[in-house]
Motif scaffolding. Sequence first.
Motif, PDB file in Angstrom:
ATOM      1  N   LEU A 199       0.800  -1.228   0.000  1.00 25.16           N
ATOM      2  CA  LEU A 199       0.000   0.000   0.000  1.00 25.16           C
ATOM      3  C   LEU A 199       0.832   1.277   0.000  1.00 25.16           C
ATOM      4  CD1 LEU A 199      -2.867  -1.174   2.354  1.00 25.16           C
ATOM      5  CD2 LEU A 199      -2.959  -0.794  -0.124  1.00 25.16           C
ATOM      6  N   LEU A 200       2.127   1.155  -0.201  1.00 29.32           N
ATOM      7  CA  LEU A 200       2.969   2.345  -0.351  1.00 29.32           C
ATOM      8  C   LEU A 200       2.848   2.958  -1.748  1.00 29.32           C
ATOM      9  CD1 LEU A 200       6.268   1.244   1.426  1.00 29.32           C
ATOM     10  CD2 LEU A 200       4.643   2.975   2.221  1.00 29.32           C
ATOM     11  N   PHE A 201       2.308   2.218  -2.702  1.00 33.36           N
ATOM     12  CA  PHE A 201       2.310   2.631  -4.106  1.00 33.36           C
ATOM     13  C   PHE A 201       0.885   2.842  -4.618  1.00 33.36           C
ATOM     14  CE2 PHE A 201       5.823  -0.207  -3.127  1.00 33.36           C
ATOM     15  CZ  PHE A 201       6.900   0.639  -3.367  1.00 33.36           C
ATOM     16  N   GLN A 202       0.710   3.880  -5.403  1.00 36.41           N
ATOM     17  CA  GLN A 202      -0.619   4.245  -5.890  1.00 36.41           C
ATOM     18  C   GLN A 202      -1.290   3.122  -6.682  1.00 36.41           C
ATOM     19  OE1 GLN A 202      -2.319   7.192  -5.119  1.00 36.41           O
ATOM     20  NE2 GLN A 202      -3.976   5.959  -5.935  1.00 36.41           N
ATOM     21  N   ASN A 203      -0.556   2.475  -7.573  1.00 37.15           N
ATOM     22  CA  ASN A 203      -1.161   1.407  -8.384  1.00 37.15           C
ATOM     23  C   ASN A 203      -1.677   0.268  -7.521  1.00 37.15           C
ATOM     24  OD1 ASN A 203      -0.633   2.805 -10.722  1.00 37.15           O
ATOM     25  ND2 ASN A 203       1.241   1.684 -11.186  1.00 37.15           N
ATOM     26  N   THR A 204      -0.901  -0.130  -6.542  1.00 38.61           N
ATOM     27  CA  THR A 204      -1.343  -1.229  -5.690  1.00 38.61           C
ATOM     28  C   THR A 204      -2.409  -0.774  -4.696  1.00 38.61           C
ATOM     29  OG1 THR A 204       0.635  -0.870  -4.338  1.00 38.61           O
ATOM     30  CG2 THR A 204       0.721  -2.645  -5.970  1.00 38.61           C
ATOM     31  N   GLN A 205      -2.396   0.507  -4.341  1.00 38.02           N
ATOM     32  CA  GLN A 205      -3.483   1.046  -3.521  1.00 38.02           C
ATOM     33  C   GLN A 205      -4.809   0.922  -4.260  1.00 38.02           C
ATOM     34  OE1 GLN A 205      -2.669   5.106  -2.395  1.00 38.02           O
ATOM     35  NE2 GLN A 205      -0.813   4.552  -1.285  1.00 38.02           N
ATOM     36  N   ASN A 206      -4.790   1.204  -5.565  1.00 33.41           N
ATOM     37  CA  ASN A 206      -6.006   1.099  -6.365  1.00 33.41           C
ATOM     38  C   ASN A 206      -6.528  -0.335  -6.397  1.00 33.41           C
ATOM     39  OD1 ASN A 206      -5.783   3.835  -6.902  1.00 33.41           O
ATOM     40  ND2 ASN A 206      -4.790   3.527  -8.875  1.00 33.41           N
ATOM     41  N   ILE A 207      -5.615  -1.296  -6.512  1.00 28.20           N
ATOM     42  CA  ILE A 207      -6.019  -2.710  -6.495  1.00 28.20           C
ATOM     43  C   ILE A 207      -6.665  -3.048  -5.152  1.00 28.20           C
ATOM     44  CG2 ILE A 207      -5.141  -5.088  -6.522  1.00 28.20           C
ATOM     45  CD1 ILE A 207      -2.924  -4.036  -8.461  1.00 28.20           C
ATOM     46  N   TRP A 208      -6.011  -2.641  -4.056  1.00 25.99           N
ATOM     47  CA  TRP A 208      -6.528  -2.899  -2.716  1.00 25.99           C
ATOM     48  C   TRP A 208      -7.892  -2.240  -2.527  1.00 25.99           C
ATOM     49  CZ3 TRP A 208      -6.141  -5.849   1.421  1.00 25.99           C
ATOM     50  CH2 TRP A 208      -6.661  -5.395   2.636  1.00 25.99           C
ATOM     51  N   ASP A 209      -8.010  -0.973  -2.946  1.00 25.61           N
ATOM     52  CA  ASP A 209      -9.276  -0.256  -2.771  1.00 25.61           C
ATOM     53  C   ASP A 209     -10.399  -0.906  -3.574  1.00 25.61           C
ATOM     54  OD1 ASP A 209      -8.183   1.559  -0.995  1.00 25.61           O
ATOM     55  OD2 ASP A 209      -7.727   3.036  -2.556  1.00 25.61           O
ATOM     56  N   SER A 210     -10.086  -1.371  -4.745  1.00 26.63           N
ATOM     57  CA  SER A 210     -11.090  -2.056  -5.558  1.00 26.63           C
ATOM     58  C   SER A 210     -11.571  -3.327  -4.856  1.00 26.63           C
ATOM     59  CB  SER A 210     -10.500  -2.389  -6.931  1.00 26.63           C
ATOM     60  OG  SER A 210     -11.374  -3.201  -7.662  1.00 26.63           O
ATOM     61  N   TYR A 211     -10.637  -4.104  -4.360  1.00 29.45           N
ATOM     62  CA  TYR A 211     -10.956  -5.329  -3.631  1.00 29.45           C
ATOM     63  C   TYR A 211     -11.746  -5.005  -2.369  1.00 29.45           C
ATOM     64  CZ  TYR A 211     -10.138  -9.423  -0.696  1.00 29.45           C
ATOM     65  OH  TYR A 211     -10.297 -10.491   0.145  1.00 29.45           O
ATOM     66  N   ARG A 212     -11.270  -4.017  -1.614  1.00 24.15           N
ATOM     67  CA  ARG A 212     -11.914  -3.607  -0.366  1.00 24.15           C
ATOM     68  C   ARG A 212     -13.338  -3.137  -0.614  1.00 24.15           C
ATOM     69  NH1 ARG A 212     -13.144   0.784   1.574  1.00 24.15           N
ATOM     70  NH2 ARG A 212     -13.334   1.210   3.781  1.00 24.15           N
ATOM     71  N   ASN A 213     -13.538  -2.339  -1.663  1.00 27.03           N
ATOM     72  CA  ASN A 213     -14.874  -1.815  -1.962  1.00 27.03           C
ATOM     73  C   ASN A 213     -15.846  -2.925  -2.357  1.00 27.03           C
ATOM     74  OD1 ASN A 213     -14.023   0.763  -1.384  1.00 27.03           O
ATOM     75  ND2 ASN A 213     -13.542   1.264  -3.513  1.00 27.03           N
ATOM     76  N   ARG A 214     -15.360  -3.926  -3.065  1.00 26.65           N
ATOM     77  CA  ARG A 214     -16.226  -5.053  -3.437  1.00 26.65           C
ATOM     78  C   ARG A 214     -16.682  -5.818  -2.211  1.00 26.65           C
ATOM     79  NH1 ARG A 214     -12.973  -8.317  -7.507  1.00 26.65           N
ATOM     80  NH2 ARG A 214     -11.434  -6.688  -7.288  1.00 26.65           N
ATOM     81  N   ILE A 215     -15.802  -5.981  -1.254  1.00 27.79           N
ATOM     82  CA  ILE A 215     -16.155  -6.701  -0.021  1.00 27.79           C
ATOM     83  C   ILE A 215     -17.077  -5.866   0.850  1.00 27.79           C
ATOM     84  CG2 ILE A 215     -15.224  -7.583   2.165  1.00 27.79           C
ATOM     85  CD1 ILE A 215     -12.801  -8.535   0.619  1.00 27.79           C
ATOM     86  N   THR A 216     -16.778  -4.589   0.975  1.00 25.60           N
ATOM     87  CA  THR A 216     -17.530  -3.711   1.865  1.00 25.60           C
ATOM     88  C   THR A 216     -18.952  -3.459   1.384  1.00 25.60           C
ATOM     89  OG1 THR A 216     -15.412  -2.581   2.141  1.00 25.60           O
ATOM     90  CG2 THR A 216     -17.264  -1.649   3.268  1.00 25.60           C
ATOM     91  N   CYS A 217     -19.125  -3.398   0.082  1.00 29.51           N
ATOM     92  CA  CYS A 217     -20.442  -3.052  -0.455  1.00 29.51           C
ATOM     93  C   CYS A 217     -21.470  -4.164  -0.290  1.00 29.51           C
ATOM     94  CB  CYS A 217     -20.343  -2.672  -1.932  1.00 29.51           C
ATOM     95  SG  CYS A 217     -20.133  -4.084  -3.041  1.00 29.51           S
ATOM     96  N   CYS A 218     -21.034  -5.423  -0.095  1.00 31.94           N
ATOM     97  CA  CYS A 218     -21.974  -6.551  -0.096  1.00 31.94           C
ATOM     98  C   CYS A 218     -22.416  -6.975   1.269  1.00 31.94           C
ATOM     99  CB  CYS A 218     -21.351  -7.731  -0.813  1.00 31.94           C
ATOM    100  SG  CYS A 218     -20.865  -7.305  -2.505  1.00 31.94           S
TER     101      CYS A 218
END
Length: 190
Positions: free
Chosen positions: A171-190
Motif C-alpha cells: 500500500l505504499l504505491f498508488q497502483n497497488t493502492q487502487n487494487i486494494w481499494d477495488s478489492y476492499r470496496n467489493r467486499i464492503t459493499c456486499c
Amino acid sequence: MDILYILTSIFLVLFMVLATYDGFYLHLWKYKLYQHNESNFEHKTHTVRAILFPIIVWSLLIENSLEFFVIGMVLTFVDLIVLGFDAYSEKDSRDFMGGLPRWEYIIHLFANGFHYAIIALTIGIKLSIEGNSIYYITAPISTSLASNILTIVAENAIPGAVILAFLHVFLLFQNTQNIWDSYRNRITCC
C-alpha cells in the motif's frame, strides 16, 4: 522460569490481537491511512515496524544464538526509534478525521506495552546475571510445556506478521493502492 515463558506467550497473543485490529482493520481497512497525504508518514512508520516485527520475533523468540539475540536487540532499538517518530506524527497525521480517537490511543498504549513487555521478558529468559557479569544463555533454559508453547505461539505469529508487513509495503504505491481499494470496496459493499 516457566512464568516468564507463560507471560511472554500471553503478551504475544494479546499484542497480535491488538496489532491486527489496529494495524489491519483500523489503519488499512477503516481509515485507509495510506490514502491521506497527512498520514503518509505514519503509514511509512507503520510499514517499517511491520517489517521489523517478524524479524524481531524470529531473532529473539525462535532462534537461540547470541548473534540472533544481538540482531533482535538492535532491531528492537530501531523499532523504538521508529515508534517515537510514529507517535510524534500521529497528531498531524489524523487531522483528516478530527484527530486520533481516544480509544485508539489507548489501544496503541496497550499494544506497545505488550510489545515491549515481550522484549523485557525475553531478556529475562535469555540473559543471566552472575556477580558483575551478564551472560547469554546459549542452551534453552527449559524444555517445559511453557517454553514449547512460547515457541509455537512465536512460530505461528510469523506468517500473519509477514502478510501484514507485505500489505503495508503493497500500500505504499498508488497502483497497488487502487487494487486494494477495488478489492476492499467489493467486499464492503456486499
